[in-house]
Design a protein around this motif. Sequence first.
Motif, PDB file in Angstrom:
ATOM      1  N   LEU A   1      -6.041   6.630  23.385  1.00 42.16           N
ATOM      2  CA  LEU A   1      -6.504   5.418  24.055  1.00 42.16           C
ATOM      3  C   LEU A   1      -7.688   5.724  24.970  1.00 42.16           C
ATOM      4  O   LEU A   1      -8.675   4.976  25.001  1.00 42.16           O
TER       5      LEU A   1
ATOM      6  N   CYS B   1     -10.879   6.548  22.763  1.00 45.64           N
ATOM      7  CA  CYS B   1     -11.494   5.370  22.136  1.00 45.64           C
ATOM      8  C   CYS B   1     -12.164   4.472  23.165  1.00 45.64           C
ATOM      9  O   CYS B   1     -13.196   3.859  22.881  1.00 45.64           O
ATOM     10  N   GLY B   2     -11.606   4.422  24.376  1.00 41.72           N
ATOM     11  CA  GLY B   2     -12.253   3.654  25.428  1.00 41.72           C
ATOM     12  C   GLY B   2     -13.561   4.264  25.870  1.00 41.72           C
ATOM     13  O   GLY B   2     -14.525   3.554  26.175  1.00 41.72           O
TER      14      GLY B   2
ATOM     15  N   PRO C   1     -16.715   4.191  22.272  1.00 41.41           N
ATOM     16  CA  PRO C   1     -16.574   2.993  21.438  1.00 41.41           C
ATOM     17  C   PRO C   1     -17.301   3.061  20.102  1.00 41.41           C
ATOM     18  O   PRO C   1     -17.012   2.274  19.200  1.00 41.41           O
TER      19      PRO C   1
ATOM     20  N   HIS D   1      -1.452   0.249  22.539  1.00 43.56           N
ATOM     21  CA  HIS D   1      -2.710  -0.105  21.870  1.00 43.56           C
ATOM     22  C   HIS D   1      -2.853  -1.611  21.732  1.00 43.56           C
ATOM     23  O   HIS D   1      -3.943  -2.173  21.909  1.00 43.56           O
TER      24      HIS D   1
ATOM     25  N   GLU E   1      -4.023  -2.792  25.150  1.00 46.08           N
ATOM     26  CA  GLU E   1      -5.394  -2.430  25.527  1.00 46.08           C
ATOM     27  C   GLU E   1      -6.433  -2.894  24.514  1.00 46.08           C
ATOM     28  O   GLU E   1      -7.563  -3.205  24.872  1.00 46.08           O
TER      29      GLU E   1
ATOM     30  N   GLN F   1      -8.180  -1.435  21.865  1.00 49.22           N
ATOM     31  CA  GLN F   1      -9.367  -0.704  21.398  1.00 49.22           C
ATOM     32  C   GLN F   1      -9.565  -0.942  19.891  1.00 49.22           C
ATOM     33  O   GLN F   1      -8.728  -0.552  19.075  1.00 49.22           O
TER      34      GLN F   1
ATOM     35  N   ASN G   1     -11.547   0.445  17.894  1.00 49.33           N
ATOM     36  CA  ASN G   1     -11.909   1.654  17.146  1.00 49.33           C
ATOM     37  C   ASN G   1     -10.744   2.628  16.993  1.00 49.33           C
ATOM     38  O   ASN G   1     -10.938   3.772  16.583  1.00 49.33           O
ATOM     39  N   LEU G   2      -9.518   2.205  17.310  1.00 49.09           N
ATOM     40  CA  LEU G   2      -8.340   3.051  17.186  1.00 49.09           C
ATOM     41  C   LEU G   2      -7.391   2.505  16.130  1.00 49.09           C
ATOM     42  O   LEU G   2      -7.095   1.314  16.099  1.00 49.09           O
TER      43      LEU G   2
END
Length: 219
Positions: A38, A41-42, A45, A66, A69, A71, A73-74
């Motif tokens: 996490l 990926c934050g 980006p 996840h 949050e 993201q 891209n995760l």
Amino acid sequence: MSIRQFQASRMHAPRNFHVINNETICVEIGAGKGKHALLFCGENPDKKLFAIERTREKSDAMHKQHQIEGQANLTTINADAIPWVVHALYPKQVEQFFILYPNPEPHNRAQRWLNMPFFEFLLSRLQEKGQITLASNIPEYIEEAEQQLQTVWNLPYQKQVIAADSARTHFEIKYLQRGELCQQLIIEKPENYQTRFDDFMPLNGENCQSKTSESTHEQ
């Protein structure tokens, strides 16, 4: 140490396996509850990370966080990493692998990552100039990995002491708070480095009659 050839074609796909695109990605193996995934990926980006965790409880916790949050891209995966890598990844696809505080396998050293035949296959999935970050709080584990890099895999690496205020994973926080020495090896794949799996394409779910109970989370 003599290492036999990995039998990639015999790997069954994880349950509920999903094919992924052949694009540059990063992969974390043994992602736990996803703290590093996490954060990474934050902070990055522009990079896509696939975070794999075999334990269902930890994977569910990562998946839940996840969802909170968000993201984009995760991708979180609940599966055994070895068959997932064989079925999902293309040659020279991965920019970076993270293996942070793996099980040290004190009673079965042959199951340590750099002692396994599978490590050759993992290298075939890594891009030239790509990196593997291997972290541990056990000095003997790091020392053995160094020896394997020098004598078996012939790979360049940097050995680093992890800063006392680092907080990438829950294990890392715990070990550093206890005053333990945490170290990492940054392993790089040179240009023109060859493995016996450089032309091996992903199985993409063939032989899917898996007897395991893993499932896959895709977002």
